[in-house]
Structure formats: C-alpha cells, structure tokens
Scaffold this motif. Structure first.
Motif, mmCIF file in Angstrom:
data_model
loop_
_atom_site.group_PDB
_atom_site.id
_atom_site.type_symbol
_atom_site.label_atom_id
_atom_site.label_comp_id
_atom_site.label_asym_id
_atom_site.label_seq_id
_atom_site.Cartn_x
_atom_site.Cartn_y
_atom_site.Cartn_z
ATOM 1 N N SER A 80 0.888 -1.180 -0.109
ATOM 2 C CA SER A 80 0.007 -0.003 0.118
ATOM 3 C C SER A 80 1.018 1.332 0.139
ATOM 4 N N GLU A 98 -3.919 16.258 -4.104
ATOM 5 C CA GLU A 98 -4.986 15.541 -3.524
ATOM 6 C C GLU A 98 -5.403 16.286 -2.129
ATOM 7 N N THR A 123 -9.413 10.477 2.196
ATOM 8 C CA THR A 123 -10.078 10.309 0.751
ATOM 9 C C THR A 123 -8.703 11.001 0.000
ATOM 10 N N GLN A 132 -6.181 8.275 -0.410
ATOM 11 C CA GLN A 132 -6.901 7.081 -1.238
ATOM 12 C C GLN A 132 -6.701 7.499 -2.677
ATOM 13 N N ASN A 133 -6.963 8.780 -3.028
ATOM 14 C CA ASN A 133 -7.105 9.410 -4.393
ATOM 15 C C ASN A 133 -5.719 9.315 -4.823
ATOM 16 N N TYR A 134 -4.627 9.656 -4.032
ATOM 17 C CA TYR A 134 -3.239 9.565 -4.357
ATOM 18 C C TYR A 134 -3.006 8.204 -4.614
ATOM 19 N N SER A 135 -3.083 7.303 -4.077
ATOM 20 C CA SER A 135 -2.882 5.944 -4.363
ATOM 21 C C SER A 135 -3.363 5.514 -5.719
ATOM 22 N N GLU A 136 -4.553 5.796 -5.706
ATOM 23 C CA GLU A 136 -5.426 5.187 -6.988
ATOM 24 C C GLU A 136 -4.777 5.851 -8.388
ATOM 25 N N ARG A 137 -4.577 7.131 -8.155
ATOM 26 C CA ARG A 137 -4.061 7.928 -9.396
ATOM 27 C C ARG A 137 -2.551 7.445 -9.708
ATOM 28 N N ARG A 172 -1.040 4.419 -8.903
ATOM 29 C CA ARG A 172 -0.783 3.037 -9.232
ATOM 30 C C ARG A 172 -0.693 2.813 -10.665
ATOM 31 N N PRO A 173 -1.511 3.139 -11.541
ATOM 32 C CA PRO A 173 -1.392 2.932 -12.981
ATOM 33 C C PRO A 173 -0.185 3.450 -13.735
ATOM 34 N N GLN A 218 2.851 1.218 -12.117
ATOM 35 C CA GLN A 218 2.981 0.140 -13.050
ATOM 36 C C GLN A 218 3.504 0.209 -14.343
#
Length: 426
Positions: A295, A331, A341, A344-349, A351-352, A355
């Motif tokens: 995470s 964020e 929030t 969480q948004n930082y992580s979601e933005r 991740r791709p 990767q």
C-alpha cells in the motif's frame, strides 16, 4: 491543510520536491535528513514523460533545471580498444526522448534547485543530522520521537516517507524490515567525482564495458578540471555471492567499497579511472532495486518516491517522484479536511503510472553490462537501433521493421500519456 503539520523524512530529490508542492497546501512543513547536509556528487538523472509535465507547471523551475543541465553533448560507446562504436545524443524533443534526455542533470544539482525553491518559504524548515526513532499513530495524527535530539518529540498530521528504497520510515510504518518489499535487480552502481579531466575537455561521455557484467561511464562535470564516474555491475540471478560482497562493502564504508571496486574491475582496462576513484573522497553506491509496497499509505504515514515505488534501473525514478509530489499535494489540497480520501486518491492515481513506469524491458538491467561477448554484441546492436530510430523522427514509432524494439522502451521515451490532473493551488 492550514495549521496542519507535515513531516517529510528525507532530503534528496524526493524530499525537497514534496516540500515545494506540499507547502502550497498551507501546511507547516518540516523536512528531516539523517545526513549533516545536502549530499553533493552523484550521477546524472533525467526527467521524462509526466515528470516533464509537472516541471513545466513551474516555468522558473524548468528554466533553472535547463540552466543547470549536465554539460553532456552525447555518450560514446567504446570498444575494448578504446574506439567509438556509436554515439548516443538527445533528440531535442522532450516528447520524444532518446536514451539521453532533454533534461539531463546531476542529482546534486537537481536536489539543490528543489531545496532552494522550498527553503525560503515561511512554512518550510529543514533539519539535518536527524531521523525518526519511533512513530506511533492514531486516527488523528502521528507521534514521532527523534533519534539525535535536534527536534523534540512532536505530533504530526501526516508523515511522508521520502527516504529512499531502503526506507526506515516504511519499516516503522509497516512494521517490517528495510529490505522488505524490495526486489533486487542483481545489479548495482557506484558514483564518484574524480579530480582529473580524463575526457580532455570533451563534452561527450564514454561508456566502456567488459565481461562479465562490468561497465564504467565517464562524464564531463561543470568543473572542467574534474569528471563524474559511474561504475556498474550486473550478475546472473544465481550470483548472489557477488551481491552479498557488494552489500558488505557498502556497509564497510569508503575503504571497503574501493577495495571491492578494485577487485571487481581488475582487468577491465580503465586503470586510469580506477586510480582516480581510489584517490577520490566522493564515493557512494546503491543497489538497483524496485520497491513494490502493498500500500502507498498506512493511516497517516504515506510512501513517496523510491520509498514507495523505486523504479530500479529503467530511468523513470526521478519522473515518478516529481509526479508523485504533485499528485500527493494536489489531492491533499483538494481534500483539506479529509486526509483519508486524499491519500486514497493519491494511491489510485499513482498506481497505474507506477505500474507502467516500473515495467522492465527485456534483458534489463543486464543488457547494459552483459555477461558474455555475444551478449555485448547484441547490446551494441540494440543501442544502434534505438539510437538511430529515436533520432530519425520519420521512423517514430513503428515505421521501420524494428520499430517494436523502440516500443519496448516507450514508457521512458514517449510523451506524457497519464492525464495528470490539474490542481488549483492558491
């Protein structure tokens, strides 16, 4: 985030970049660094794709980076007899970069630029010679005890781990060891500044390679009387004994590291460089590794840069850190009263993007320092193809039969494809 307190651990490239953007949220920023000062020396790093996008959002920052660019006009790959096989140059287009970037800069120069941008802000302070000893968090904040007494035990609304691939902050946050979540590439690099100009005033660097898995890069410096040196080693996946010796040498300090380098490069053919490194007092080394944390945050401790997503030897680590700083601050600024929030948004933005930028092209990192003479021939052929096609724009990206080869490196060479959001800071 006004009246909030943020602690950033680490003051290399990642820490000052995070401080610059997080200061725009209005929070009180403290940056701690375990070394006594900003470290000088180091290799050249480059800025690509989304990193270029973020830097260009601050025109003065982009101008300073360009003004401080490494005095490097190209990189010549030499044969065992010292003859140039090919020379790699930049394309001149930040959206279609080659093996050399349009934003090629020494790590210490970039760190200082970012440091200078943030150090005079009223809500940013740096504390050197300090590191976190322990961290205890609850849903409202993180209590941090410091090791050396330069700061009192304090409570922070957020702690940002920017202390590298072997992050102690990550280990404290996730209750793990510093090497947990690291994936070794079975390769390493050592960096030195030597008090000689072995390039004889040339602005073209030199790469010499010998088997098994040895490479030395000689670079011009801003000081025309000295050079920068990058010494590289790569090993087969079963050659853990050499990696163990390297790690022990790093722990042993400069003398142990110099002895290791002397043994490893014996017979390489650049004794002039090795002798200069032996006499240098500027030397450090690092292992090529990727970090893939389960995470990007835990409660109010967030991982950033190499501490959360080191890219390894693929040339995108600096761009990932620059991008991550902007997204994290953006964020938080967009959700000043909802840190959960924001993280969480930082992580979601991210991740791709992580990767994609962590993808290892076939043969990396061993292709740069092959184990066999046959592998060395293949390496040189690949470099010729990529260099030619990146410089001949009419072939970009697939017009030639071997265009697919360039496509393997598109994440680093191509334009920004990640749709980084626009964040409105005051």
């Amino acid at each position: 985030m006004a009246d909030k307190k943020i602690l950033i651990v680490g003051a290399s490239v990642a820490g000052p970049m995070a401080a610059f953007w997080l200061a725009k949220t209005g929070a009180d920023i403290t940056v701690v660094e375990r070394h006594e000062a900003m470290r000088d020396g180091g290799q050249n790093v480059d800025i690509r794709t989304s990193g270029v996008t973020v830097v260009q959002k601050v025109p003065e920052m982009e101008a300073r980076i360009r003004a401080a660019a490494a005095p490097l006009e190209g990189m010549s790959v030499l044969s065992s007899k010292g003859q140039s096989i090919l020379t790699i140059k930049s394309t001149g287009d930040p959206k279609q970069q080659s093996l050399m970037s349009e934003y090629e800069i020494f790590r210490d120069d970039l760190s200082k630029i970012l440091f200078d941008f943030a150090k005079d802000l009223l809500n940013v302070r740096y504390v050197f010679g300090e590191q976190a000893k322990s961290m205890t968090q609850d849903e409202k904040g993180v209590d941090v005890e410091f090791l050396n007494g330069h700061l009192p035990q304090s409570r922070y609304d957020l702690v940002v781990a920017a202390d590298g691939a072997t992050s102690r902050t990550r280990a404290l946050a996730f209750d793990c060891k510093v090497r947990d979540h690291m994936s070794s590439m079975n390769a390493w690099a050592a960096y030195s500044t030597i008090k000689k100009d072995l390039l004889n005033t040339s602005k073209t660097g030199q790469l010499t390679t010998s088997t098994p898995g040895r490479g030395i890069i000689l670079l011009p410096d801003h000081d025309s009387k000295q050079n920068r040196v990058l010494l590289m080693g790569s090993h087969g996946s079963d050659e853990t004994s050499i990696m163990h010796l390297f790690r022990q040498a790093v722990k042993g300090g400069d003398r142990a590291l110099k002895d290791f380098l002397g043994d490893f490069f014996h017979g390489h053919g650049r004794d002039d460089i090795l002798t200069a490194v032996e006499q240098s007092n500027k030397l450090y080394a690092s292992e090529a590794a990727q970090v893939k944390a389960p995470s990007l945050y835990k409660g109010r401790i967030v991982l950033f840069g190499d501490a959360g997503y080191a890219a390894g030897p693929v040339g995108t680590g600096t761009s990932l850190a620059i991008t991550g700083a902007y997204v994290l601050a953006g964020e938080i600024n967009s959700h000043p009263d909802d840190l959960s929030t924001a993280l969480q948004n930082y992580s979601e933005r991210m991740r791709p993007i992580i990767q994609d930028m962590q993808q290892i092209p076939p043969g990396f990192p061993g292709i740069m320092t092959p184990q066999t003479a046959w592998g060395l021939s293949v390496r040189n052929a690949v470099l010729r193809i990529i260099s030619y096609m990146m410089l001949a724009s009419e072939y970009w990206p697939v017009a030639a039969p071997l265009g697919w080869l360039v496509g393997l490196y598109a994440s680093a060479f191509g334009k920004d494809k990640y749709s980084i959001p626009y964040y409105a800071f005051e």
